[in-house]
Write an enzyme that holds these catalytic residues in place. Structure first.
Site, PDB file in Angstrom:
ATOM      1  N   SER A 130      19.925  38.119  69.358  1.00  0.00           N
ATOM      2  CA  SER A 130      21.008  39.741  70.000  1.00  0.00           C
ATOM      3  C   SER A 130      22.080  39.161  70.143  1.00  0.00           C
ATOM      4  O   SER A 130      22.479  38.572  70.211  1.00  0.00           O
ATOM      5  CB  SER A 130      20.223  40.663  70.851  1.00  0.00           C
ATOM      6  N   LYS A 184      12.634  41.530  71.514  1.00  0.00           N
ATOM      7  CA  LYS A 184      13.897  42.121  70.604  1.00  0.00           C
ATOM      8  C   LYS A 184      13.220  43.549  70.694  1.00  0.00           C
ATOM      9  O   LYS A 184      14.741  44.346  70.757  1.00  0.00           O
ATOM     10  CB  LYS A 184      13.822  41.584  69.904  1.00  0.00           C
ATOM     11  N   HIS A 187      14.478  46.066  73.251  1.00  0.00           N
ATOM     12  CA  HIS A 187      15.715  45.723  73.484  1.00  0.00           C
ATOM     13  C   HIS A 187      16.273  47.201  72.536  1.00  0.00           C
ATOM     14  O   HIS A 187      17.137  47.387  73.201  1.00  0.00           O
ATOM     15  CB  HIS A 187      16.208  43.933  72.940  1.00  0.00           C
ATOM     16  N   ASN A 188      16.573  46.298  71.450  1.00  0.00           N
ATOM     17  CA  ASN A 188      16.924  47.511  70.494  1.00  0.00           C
ATOM     18  C   ASN A 188      16.448  49.222  71.462  1.00  0.00           C
ATOM     19  O   ASN A 188      17.178  49.936  71.177  1.00  0.00           O
ATOM     20  CB  ASN A 188      16.300  47.309  68.872  1.00  0.00           C
ATOM     21  N   GLU A 191      18.717  49.946  73.487  1.00  0.00           N
ATOM     22  CA  GLU A 191      20.344  50.090  73.333  1.00  0.00           C
ATOM     23  C   GLU A 191      20.021  51.736  71.826  1.00  0.00           C
ATOM     24  O   GLU A 191      21.212  52.783  72.712  1.00  0.00           O
ATOM     25  CB  GLU A 191      20.143  49.260  71.279  1.00  0.00           C
TER      26      GLU A 191
HETATM   27  C1  6PG Z   1      21.231  43.409  68.335  1.00  0.00           C
HETATM   28  C2  6PG Z   1      21.358  44.612  67.317  1.00  0.00           C
HETATM   29  C3  6PG Z   1      20.126  44.386  65.850  1.00  0.00           C
HETATM   30  C4  6PG Z   1      20.447  45.455  64.956  1.00  0.00           C
HETATM   31  C5  6PG Z   1      21.833  46.780  64.524  1.00  0.00           C
HETATM   32  C6  6PG Z   1      21.026  48.267  63.645  1.00  0.00           C
HETATM   33  O1  6PG Z   1      20.951  43.452  68.901  1.00  0.00           O
HETATM   34  O2  6PG Z   1      22.066  42.782  67.484  1.00  0.00           O
HETATM   35  O3  6PG Z   1      20.840  45.679  67.743  1.00  0.00           O
HETATM   36  O4  6PG Z   1      19.482  43.782  65.996  1.00  0.00           O
HETATM   37  O5  6PG Z   1      19.554  45.848  63.816  1.00  0.00           O
HETATM   38  O6  6PG Z   1      21.950  46.618  65.901  1.00  0.00           O
HETATM   39  O7  6PG Z   1      20.512  48.736  64.346  1.00  0.00           O
HETATM   40  P1  6PG Z   1      20.231  50.416  63.585  1.00  0.00           P
HETATM   41  O8  6PG Z   1      20.779  49.811  62.456  1.00  0.00           O
HETATM   42  O9  6PG Z   1      18.263  50.672  63.518  1.00  0.00           O
HETATM   43  O10 6PG Z   1      21.027  51.418  64.270  1.00  0.00           O
END
Ligand code: 6PG
Length: 478
Positions: A130, A184, A187-188, A191
């Site tokens: 990430s 991960k 984590h997303n 996010e």
């Molecule tokens: C990271 C992000 C990455 C992710 C984007 C887009 O940890 O660097 O999570 O892996 O691909 O944030 O996510 P979305 O397009 O689903 O919003």
């Protein structure tokens, strides 16, 4: 071709290229390969001075340029393209070699691939990375799965190139097979929740105060100096203060209000449902993106649905801003608490033995959800590694309790004034649900027994029971 590269990267789109550069900048000799050689050449031409690269045109030469056990980082699109590269690599590798999938693979695919490759004597390490392009180059947060044995030789290299917080690498062994990609994925999901909560806070400040984007940006910049300090709050302050060059309007006001996703949030929610873990913050955030993109429904709703709201008069601006800040913090703790519950449940289900405190530690730097607040989570799991509810840790009961009245005021105010705050509201509902002495789930059980003889348990004795609802209403033990 002499086998002198310590690590290889195949797939040199921006993430792969930046990871390769990061390895090289840390003094590793890096084998590089891409399906079309032009990308490999451009890496050497533009960034060759970063360190020692060994470019190869063919996969066979690429593999031959690697020291044993070979460590090949695959950085291609998740799904079919990853399988295609693995299929090409496998015949060229030998027992004990390590394939590292650093893309955003879906963890069941990683479990499948690890299983297949283990049977062939190879290590397959699905690893979360990430931090976007910037992180890949300057230090990402890295979440590797696979075997512990593979981590012995691979781990030190990954730790070396990862972000560091107080000298501690943002990389650690997560657990077997799909554990790294699973973490991960969560984590997303977190996010998504974090971003939605920030967006709701922005909307409350905008509608409640009638403040401009730039003014709200300044509020976020101020918040970034306290408990909420994080990458996402920091970039929010920046984005809100940015002016569109073409129109001179606030940039955020010229962006179409339909949020997209690549799918990791959806996977997280699907898995939460499979495990039966209420990750309502992540789910609301994912559905809020879906609602924003529901164009015909929004058009119909906009045209037909009355609001019946009251005039919103905020007399004390500073007090309102502080209420929103406290509500944001409390809702954020809920989202993280739920995400860590999901990790715990998956860890038990898959025998992964994931150390949640260590996950919070490697998320402190490099990744998108990096935040000072993650230190508090690590400390909570240090106090009790088996903590059943992060929210109930003594630090968080204090921090959330402190803002509870504010949280209730904000959610009530939003409801009365017709401002959609699905993540704020559902987080508060979760908080009240999880602390309730008794839930109306009892009534649901009774209804289920009534129409489907689905049985229920009683509060006063062991056993499973059924009531003859349509006959004499006698109760029998099922
Ligand atoms: C990271 C992000 C990455 C992710 C984007 C887009 O940890 O660097 O999570 O892996 O691909 O944030 O996510 P979305 O397009 O689903 O919003």
């Amino acid at each position: 071709m002499s086998a002198r590269a310590q690590i290889g990267v195949t797939g040199l789109a921006v993430m792969g290229r930046n990871l390769a550069r990061n390895f090289a900048r840390h003094g590793y000799t890096v084998a590089v390969h891409n399906r079309s050689y032009a990308k490999t050449q451009s890496l050497i031409e533009e960034n060759g001075s970063d360190g020692d690269f060994v470019p190869s045109e063919s996969m066979a030469d690429f593999v031959a340029s690697l020291e044993r056990p070979r460590k090949v980082v695959v950085m291609v699109k998740a799904g079919g393209p990853t399988d295609a590269v693995i299929d090409e690599l496998v015949p060229l590798l030998e027992e004990g070699d390590i394939i590292v999938d650093a893309g955003n693979a879906h963890f069941p695919d990683t479990i499948r691939r690890e299983n297949d490759l283990r049977a062939q004597g190879l290590h397959f390490v699905g690893t979360g990375v990430s931090g976007g392009e910037e992180g890949a180059l300057n230090g990402p947060s890295i979440m590797p799965g696979g075997t512990r044995e593979s981590y012995k030789s691979l781990g030190p290299i990954l730790e070396d190139i990862s972000a560091k917080v107080d000298g501690t690498p943002c990389c650690t062994y997560v657990g077997p097979d799909g554990a790294g990609h699973f973490v991960k994925m969560v984590h997303n999901g977190i996010e998504y929740a974090d971003m939605q909560l920030i967006a709701e806070a922005y909307d409350l400040l905008k509608q409640g105060l009638g403040a401009s984007a730039a003014e709200i940006g300044q509020i976020f910049a101020e918040w970034n100096t306290g408990d909420l300090e994080s990458f996402l709050i920091e970039i929010t302050a920046d984005v809100l203060q940015h002016v569109d060059a073409e129109t001179g309007s606030a940039f955020v006001d010229v962006v179409l209000d339909q949020a997209e996703q690549k799918g990791t949030g959806r996977w997280t929610v699907q898995n939460g449902l499979d495990l039966g873990v209420p990750i309502t913050g992540i789910a609301e955030a994912t559905f809020a993106r879906a609602l924003s993109g529901s164009v015909p429904q929004r058009e119909a709703g906009r045209a037909a649905l009355p609001a019946h709201t009251q005039e919103w008069t905020i007399t004390d601006r500073d007090a309102f801003v502080e209420d929103v800040r406290l509500a944001l913090y409390a809702s954020k703790v809920v989202a993280y608490s739920q995400g860590f519950d999901q990790i715990a449940a998956a860890s038990v289900e898959n025998d992964w033995n994931i150390d949640r405190g260590a996950m919070a530690r490697i998320w402190r730097g490099g990744c998108i959800i990096r935040a000072g607040f993650l230190n508090r989570i690590t400390e909570a799991y240090e106090r009790d590694a088996d903590l059943p509810l992060l929210l109930a840790d003594e630090y968080f009961t204090g921090a959330v309790g402190n803002g509870l009245a504010a949280w209730r005021r904000v959610v009530a105010g939003a409801a009365q004034n017709g401002i959609p705050t699905p993540a704020f509201s559902s987080s508060l509902a979760y908080y009240d649900g999880v602390r309730a002495e008794r839930l109306p789930a009892a009534l649901i059980q009774a209804q289920r027994d009534f129409f489907g003889a689905h049985t229920y348990r009683r509060v006063d004795r062991e056993g499973t029971f059924h009531t003859e609802w349509s006959a004499d209403r006698s109760e029998s033990e099922a």
